[in-house]
Structures are given as structure tokens and as C-alpha cells.
Design a protein around this motif. Structure first.
Motif, mmCIF file in Angstrom:
data_model
loop_
_atom_site.group_PDB
_atom_site.id
_atom_site.type_symbol
_atom_site.label_atom_id
_atom_site.label_comp_id
_atom_site.label_asym_id
_atom_site.label_seq_id
_atom_site.Cartn_x
_atom_site.Cartn_y
_atom_site.Cartn_z
ATOM 1 N N PRO A 14 10.991 -60.038 11.770
ATOM 2 C CA PRO A 14 9.713 -60.143 12.494
ATOM 3 C C PRO A 14 8.681 -59.097 12.052
ATOM 4 O O PRO A 14 7.503 -59.255 12.342
ATOM 5 C CB PRO A 14 10.109 -59.916 13.958
ATOM 6 C CG PRO A 14 11.560 -60.238 14.025
ATOM 7 C CD PRO A 14 12.117 -59.868 12.686
ATOM 8 N N ILE A 15 9.117 -58.054 11.355
ATOM 9 C CA ILE A 15 8.171 -57.032 10.879
ATOM 10 C C ILE A 15 7.925 -57.150 9.378
ATOM 11 O O ILE A 15 7.349 -56.269 8.771
ATOM 12 C CB ILE A 15 8.634 -55.600 11.250
ATOM 13 C CG1 ILE A 15 10.007 -55.299 10.649
ATOM 14 C CG2 ILE A 15 8.606 -55.391 12.753
ATOM 15 C CD1 ILE A 15 10.419 -53.846 10.720
ATOM 16 N N GLY A 16 8.392 -58.234 8.764
ATOM 17 C CA GLY A 16 8.167 -58.463 7.346
ATOM 18 C C GLY A 16 9.461 -58.447 6.546
ATOM 19 O O GLY A 16 10.561 -58.328 7.096
ATOM 20 N N SER A 17 9.298 -58.555 5.250
ATOM 21 C CA SER A 17 10.428 -58.610 4.335
ATOM 22 C C SER A 17 11.147 -57.255 4.265
ATOM 23 O O SER A 17 10.508 -56.218 4.142
ATOM 24 C CB SER A 17 9.923 -59.000 2.946
ATOM 25 O OG SER A 17 10.982 -59.074 2.038
ATOM 26 N N TRP A 32 15.023 -51.019 3.283
ATOM 27 C CA TRP A 32 13.623 -50.641 3.097
ATOM 28 C C TRP A 32 12.715 -51.807 3.440
ATOM 29 O O TRP A 32 12.966 -52.945 3.056
ATOM 30 C CB TRP A 32 13.357 -50.210 1.659
ATOM 31 C CG TRP A 32 14.202 -49.061 1.223
ATOM 32 C CD1 TRP A 32 14.015 -47.740 1.518
ATOM 33 C CD2 TRP A 32 15.371 -49.116 0.404
ATOM 34 N NE1 TRP A 32 15.004 -46.978 0.934
ATOM 35 C CE2 TRP A 32 15.858 -47.807 0.245
ATOM 36 C CE3 TRP A 32 16.079 -50.152 -0.209
ATOM 37 C CZ2 TRP A 32 16.984 -47.500 -0.503
ATOM 38 C CZ3 TRP A 32 17.210 -49.852 -0.949
ATOM 39 C CH2 TRP A 32 17.645 -48.533 -1.088
ATOM 40 N N MET A 33 11.625 -51.498 4.122
ATOM 41 C CA MET A 33 10.618 -52.496 4.429
ATOM 42 C C MET A 33 9.663 -52.598 3.251
ATOM 43 O O MET A 33 9.469 -51.632 2.513
ATOM 44 C CB MET A 33 9.861 -52.094 5.694
ATOM 45 C CG MET A 33 10.752 -52.129 6.929
ATOM 46 S SD MET A 33 10.104 -51.153 8.290
ATOM 47 C CE MET A 33 10.919 -49.586 7.988
ATOM 48 N N GLU A 34 9.071 -53.764 3.104
ATOM 49 C CA GLU A 34 8.114 -53.984 2.027
ATOM 50 C C GLU A 34 7.000 -52.942 2.110
ATOM 51 O O GLU A 34 6.447 -52.697 3.171
ATOM 52 C CB GLU A 34 7.530 -55.392 2.172
ATOM 53 C CG GLU A 34 6.825 -55.878 0.955
ATOM 54 C CD GLU A 34 6.466 -57.351 1.067
ATOM 55 O OE1 GLU A 34 5.948 -57.870 0.083
ATOM 56 O OE2 GLU A 34 6.715 -57.976 2.115
ATOM 57 N N ILE A 158 2.804 -46.463 10.454
ATOM 58 C CA ILE A 158 2.647 -46.222 11.892
ATOM 59 C C ILE A 158 2.714 -47.530 12.693
ATOM 60 O O ILE A 158 3.345 -47.586 13.747
ATOM 61 C CB ILE A 158 1.306 -45.493 12.185
ATOM 62 C CG1 ILE A 158 1.327 -44.081 11.584
ATOM 63 C CG2 ILE A 158 1.025 -45.432 13.680
ATOM 64 C CD1 ILE A 158 2.283 -43.120 12.212
ATOM 65 N N LYS A 159 2.086 -48.590 12.186
ATOM 66 C CA LYS A 159 2.097 -49.868 12.922
ATOM 67 C C LYS A 159 3.524 -50.382 13.089
ATOM 68 O O LYS A 159 3.887 -50.886 14.150
ATOM 69 C CB LYS A 159 1.229 -50.901 12.204
ATOM 70 C CG LYS A 159 -0.248 -50.614 12.316
ATOM 71 C CD LYS A 159 -1.079 -51.624 11.561
ATOM 72 C CE LYS A 159 -2.546 -51.240 11.659
ATOM 73 N NZ LYS A 159 -3.386 -52.031 10.779
ATOM 74 N N THR A 160 4.327 -50.229 12.058
ATOM 75 C CA THR A 160 5.722 -50.675 12.140
ATOM 76 C C THR A 160 6.497 -49.805 13.118
ATOM 77 O O THR A 160 7.295 -50.303 13.917
ATOM 78 C CB THR A 160 6.379 -50.660 10.740
ATOM 79 O OG1 THR A 160 5.618 -51.508 9.880
ATOM 80 C CG2 THR A 160 7.815 -51.127 10.802
ATOM 81 N N LYS A 161 6.269 -48.493 13.068
ATOM 82 C CA LYS A 161 6.942 -47.578 14.003
ATOM 83 C C LYS A 161 6.630 -47.978 15.444
ATOM 84 O O LYS A 161 7.527 -48.062 16.287
ATOM 85 C CB LYS A 161 6.497 -46.130 13.741
ATOM 86 C CG LYS A 161 7.184 -45.099 14.613
ATOM 87 C CD LYS A 161 6.809 -43.700 14.162
ATOM 88 C CE LYS A 161 7.640 -42.649 14.860
ATOM 89 N NZ LYS A 161 7.658 -41.381 14.144
ATOM 90 N N ILE A 162 5.366 -48.275 15.711
ATOM 91 C CA ILE A 162 4.953 -48.673 17.060
ATOM 92 C C ILE A 162 5.647 -49.973 17.463
ATOM 93 O O ILE A 162 6.167 -50.088 18.577
ATOM 94 C CB ILE A 162 3.417 -48.789 17.149
ATOM 95 C CG1 ILE A 162 2.799 -47.389 17.048
ATOM 96 C CG2 ILE A 162 2.991 -49.479 18.445
ATOM 97 C CD1 ILE A 162 1.292 -47.390 16.847
ATOM 98 N N LYS A 163 5.674 -50.949 16.555
ATOM 99 C CA LYS A 163 6.340 -52.228 16.855
ATOM 100 C C LYS A 163 7.807 -51.999 17.203
ATOM 101 O O LYS A 163 8.331 -52.594 18.148
ATOM 102 C CB LYS A 163 6.248 -53.180 15.662
ATOM 103 C CG LYS A 163 4.890 -53.810 15.490
ATOM 104 C CD LYS A 163 4.899 -54.734 14.274
ATOM 105 C CE LYS A 163 3.507 -55.241 13.975
ATOM 106 N NZ LYS A 163 3.474 -56.053 12.754
#
Length: 184
Positions: A14-17, A32-34, A158-163
């Protein structure tokens, strides 16, 4: 001496590849996130694509459950993050942060200082080790914030951390996005 072999697969979250990596013994060595800072930097050879390894099936199942809001145990997966003993210890401490809670770089620094018999330990040194965590999400580096509540320093952004912390139900009232961040 034969070089180690590493394998990788992709998980669509849900947060990407997300890229998952394991060693030849099927221990998870990377997640690792994209676009993540330090993507794959602990792997010193080419990763061979292999989507059929049992460990990847287990890790994808773990992530499916995590993103459904379940609380899978970190101990369900064999983890082998690559790093020096200082980083290894910091990553162990990250694994002890309960789901849905956060701690601070300073709190981790106090634990390490006490273990080493020192009066103080640099929170920045802790931040460096946290930022280089090669197994994001599973080793929950997103659960670390600054002592003032700043959501700084997440290599996945930061956006991913918040999610991720919102997904875990963390109370965001005292947390904030810094004006200037070291995270992408």
C-alpha cells in the motif's frame, strides 16, 4: 572463497513497491522501499531475481498481515541485517519497540551508553544507525522520533514514516514534520 549469493523479489504494498532481499541461507537481509536512501547499500554483489523462494513467501505473508492491521511478530522471520556491531545492537533495540508506539533517538542512546558504561552517547550516532537499517518496516525504524516530537530522519521519506505510524495507530498529537529534514 566463494562470494555470497543474494536474491531479491518485489512486493507491491500500500505504500509502493518494496524490494525484499535474502542471502543463500534464506535469511532476510534487506527490505527497501522504492527511492529509499541507502537502497541496497549493505549488499556487495548483484542480487539475483527469484520470486519462488520460501522465505519470500513468508516475508510477503508477514507484510500482507502487517498492512491488514495485524501485528505479526518480528521473530517469525529469520533476519540477518548486515552491519557492524554498533548498528546491530541499535537494530536489536528497534525490534523491541512495541507496535503502535514510538521511542526517541535519545532514549536509544541512553540504553547504549548504559550498556557501554558511558555517561552519554550521541543521539546523532544512533540516528545514523537507525537510518542505515537495511530491513525497513520489519525492523521498525519508523517508530523512532526526535525527543521534541519531530518526525525527522526516515530514509524512506517523511510521508512514508507518517503513513506507517498512523497505520499502527500512534497518537500524532505531539509529533510534527520538521521544516528542514534529513529524510528524502
Amino acid at each position: 572463497m566463494k562470494d555470497k549469493s543474494y536474491f531479491k523479489t518485489i512486493y507491491n504494498s500500500p505504500i509502493g513497491s518494496i524490494t525484499l532481499a535474502c542471502d543463500e541461507k534464506e535469511n532476510i537481509v534487506g527490505l527497501w522501499m522504492e527511492g529509499q536512501k541507502y537502497f541496497g547499500d549493505t549488499i556487495d554483489s548483484e542480487m539475483i531475481e527469484n520470486h519462488n523462494l520460501e522465505i519470500f513467501k513468508k516475508a510477503k505473508n508477514w507484510l500482507d498481515r502487517y498492512f491488514r492491521g495485524e501485528k505479526p511478530e518480528i521473530s517469525e522471520l529469520p533476519l540477518a541485517p548486515i552491519g557492524n556491531s554498533f548498528r546491530q545492537r541499535v537494530w536489536q533495540i528497534l525490534c523491541e519497540i512495541p507496535y503502535g508506539e514510538v521511542t526517541t533517538y535519545g532514549d536509544i542512546a541512553k540504553i547504549i551508553a548504559k550498556e557501554k558504561g558511558k555517561v552519554k552517547m550521541s543521539a546523532q550516532a544512533i540516528g545514523g544507525a537507525v537510518g542505515h537499517n537495511p530491513i525497513s518496516i520489519i525492523i521498525p525504524c519508523h517508530r523512532v522520533v526526535s525527543s521534541n516530537g519531530s518526525l525527522t530522519g526516515y530514509s524512506g521519506g517523511i510521508k512514508t514514516k507518517i503513513k506507517l505510524i498512523k497505520h499502527e495507530g500512534v497518537n500524532m498529537d505531539k509529533l510534527f514534520i520538521p521544516k528542514h529534514s534529513t529524510a528524502p
